[in-house]
Design a protein around this motif. Structure first.
Motif, PDB file in Angstrom:
ATOM      1  N   GLY A  10       0.820  -1.219   0.000  1.00 35.64           N
ATOM      2  CA  GLY A  10       0.000   0.000   0.000  1.00 35.64           C
ATOM      3  C   GLY A  10       0.850   1.263   0.000  1.00 35.64           C
ATOM      4  N   HIS A  11       0.250   2.326  -0.581  1.00 30.01           N
ATOM      5  CA  HIS A  11       0.866   3.671  -0.547  1.00 30.01           C
ATOM      6  C   HIS A  11       2.222   3.699  -1.262  1.00 30.01           C
ATOM      7  N   GLY A  12       3.100   4.621  -0.856  1.00 28.52           N
ATOM      8  CA  GLY A  12       4.406   4.736  -1.513  1.00 28.52           C
ATOM      9  C   GLY A  12       4.638   6.130  -2.062  1.00 28.52           C
ATOM     10  N   LYS A  24       6.417   4.719   9.269  1.00 30.87           N
ATOM     11  CA  LYS A  24       5.661   5.088   8.078  1.00 30.87           C
ATOM     12  C   LYS A  24       5.081   3.815   7.486  1.00 30.87           C
ATOM     13  N   GLU A  25       3.795   3.805   7.295  1.00 26.92           N
ATOM     14  CA  GLU A  25       3.120   2.619   6.761  1.00 26.92           C
ATOM     15  C   GLU A  25       3.760   2.136   5.462  1.00 26.92           C
ATOM     16  N   LYS A  26       4.059   3.071   4.561  1.00 29.59           N
ATOM     17  CA  LYS A  26       4.567   2.687   3.235  1.00 29.59           C
ATOM     18  C   LYS A  26       5.861   1.877   3.328  1.00 29.59           C
ATOM     19  N   VAL A  77      -1.267  -5.149   1.220  1.00 28.33           N
ATOM     20  CA  VAL A  77      -0.797  -5.141   2.609  1.00 28.33           C
ATOM     21  C   VAL A  77      -0.751  -3.714   3.144  1.00 28.33           C
ATOM     22  N   HIS A  78      -1.381  -3.511   4.281  1.00 25.81           N
ATOM     23  CA  HIS A  78      -1.454  -2.188   4.908  1.00 25.81           C
ATOM     24  C   HIS A  78      -1.233  -2.295   6.418  1.00 25.81           C
ATOM     25  N   ILE A  79      -0.956  -1.145   7.005  1.00 28.56           N
ATOM     26  CA  ILE A  79      -0.896  -1.021   8.461  1.00 28.56           C
ATOM     27  C   ILE A  79      -1.966  -0.011   8.847  1.00 28.56           C
ATOM     28  N   ASN A  80      -2.677  -0.305   9.895  1.00 30.36           N
ATOM     29  CA  ASN A  80      -3.819   0.512  10.288  1.00 30.36           C
ATOM     30  C   ASN A  80      -3.420   1.670  11.203  1.00 30.36           C
TER      31      ASN A  80
END
Ligand code: ZN
Length: 248
Positions: A10-12, A24-26, A77-80
Motif C-alpha cells: 500500500g501507498h508509496g 511510516k506505513e509505506k 498489505v497495509h498497516i492501520n
C-alpha cells in the motif's frame, strides 16, 4: 497449474500512508511484501508486485497491473491507524467474503497474536472493487497503538506477517505448508532471482528466469526503468528514473 499472485504494498512515494510512533506505513508494508515475494517464490508460486520501491502507484493502476497479467490472487498489505490509541488488532478486508480472507486472517491471528477485528466486506476500496480476481486487503496492526507500534518495528513482525500471508495463500491453493525452501531449492522450478533496483538489492520470483519475455520486466520498463539481465550473475538490474506520467 502455475499460480500468479499479485502482491500490493500500500501507498508509496509522496503517499506515506499512516504515520506515527516513528513508523511510516509505506515502508513497513514494502518490507512485508518483499518478504512475501521471496517466500512465495520459494514455493514455486509466481509473483507480481505493484511496487518494489518507494514510488507512488495509482490505485487504478494497481488493479490494471493485476488484471492485465490475469493474476490468480491479489493481496494488498497495509498497516492501520486510528485517532484512538486504544484501537488495536488485525483485520482483513474483502469485496465479498472469500476463503482467501478467511485463511489469511486465521494465519495472521495465529502468528501475530493480536486482537481479532475480523473479516470485513468493503465495497468502496478501489483495489478490492477494481480487481477481477479474488482480492484481499490486510490491515496487519495499528501503528497508532504504542504496543503494536513497538512490535511493528521489529524484524520478527515482518517475518511473522509475511509467513502468515503466505500460509494463507498456500492454504487457498491447497498446497502443503511444508513445501519449504529445502525441497524446492534444487528444482528447476526455482524462480527466485536477485534483483538490483537503483543499487538496492532485492529479490523477486516468477519471470526473471531467462531474462527475457518477462511480464514483470515489461511493467518495470513501463515505469521508466531500463532493465538489463546478466546471465553470469543471474542478476536483473533496473536503472533509470520513474517517469511522472507513467505512475499517474
Ligand atoms: Zn494503508
Amino acid at each position: 497449474m502455475n499460480k500468479l499472485v499479485c502482491i500490493d504494498a500500500g501507498h508509496g512515494g509522496y503517499d506515506s500512508g499512516a504515520v506515527g510512533n516513528g513508523i511510516k506505513e509505506k515502508d513497513v508494508v514494502l518490507k512485508v511484501v518483499k518478504r512475501i515475494g521471496r517466500l512465495l517464490g520459494d514455493r514455486g508460486i509466481s509473483i507480481m508486485y505493484t511496487r518494489i520501491s518507494d514510488i507512488y502507484v495509482g490505485l487504478k493502476e494497481r488493479c490494471q497491473i493485476a488484471n492485465s497479467l490475469n493474476a490468480d490472487l491479489f493481496v494488498s498489505v497495509h498497516i492501520n491507524s486510528a485517532a484512538s490509541e486504544q484501537a488495536s488488532g488485525t483485520e482483513t478486508l474483502c469485496y465479498n467474503k472469500n476463503r482467501l480472507a478467511e485463511f489469511i486472517q486465521k494465519h495472521l491471528l495465529s502468528k501475530l497474536k493480536l486482537k481479532d477485528r475480523g473479516i470485513k466486506e468493503r465495497k468502496d476500496l478501489a483495489v478490492l472493487n477494481g480487481t477481477l480476481m479474488t482480492a484481499v486487503l490486510c490491515e496487519l496492526a495499528f501503528l497508532s497503538n504504542k504496543a503494536e507500534a513497538e512490535f511493528i518495528k521489529t524484524e520478527k513482525f515482518i517475518d511473522l506477517a509475511a509467513e502468515a500471508i503466505v500460509c494463507g495463500i498456500c492454504e487457498y491453493f491447497g498446497m502443503e505448508e511444508t513445501h519449504k525452501n529445502k525441497n524446492t531449492e534444487d528444482l528447476e522450478m526455482k524462480k527466485n532471482i536477485d534483483v538490483i533496483i537503483n543499487g538496492e538489492k532485492g529479490c523477486t520470483g516468477g519471470y526473471f528466469a531467462d531474462g527475457k519475455n518477462l511480464f514483470t520486466a515489461d511493467f518495470i520498463r513501463q515505469l521508466g526503468f531500463r532493465v538489463t539481465y546478466n546471465p553470469e550473475t543471474k542478476e536483473v538490474s533496473f536503472k533509470g528514473k520513474v517517469c511522472a506520467d507513467s505512475v499517474k
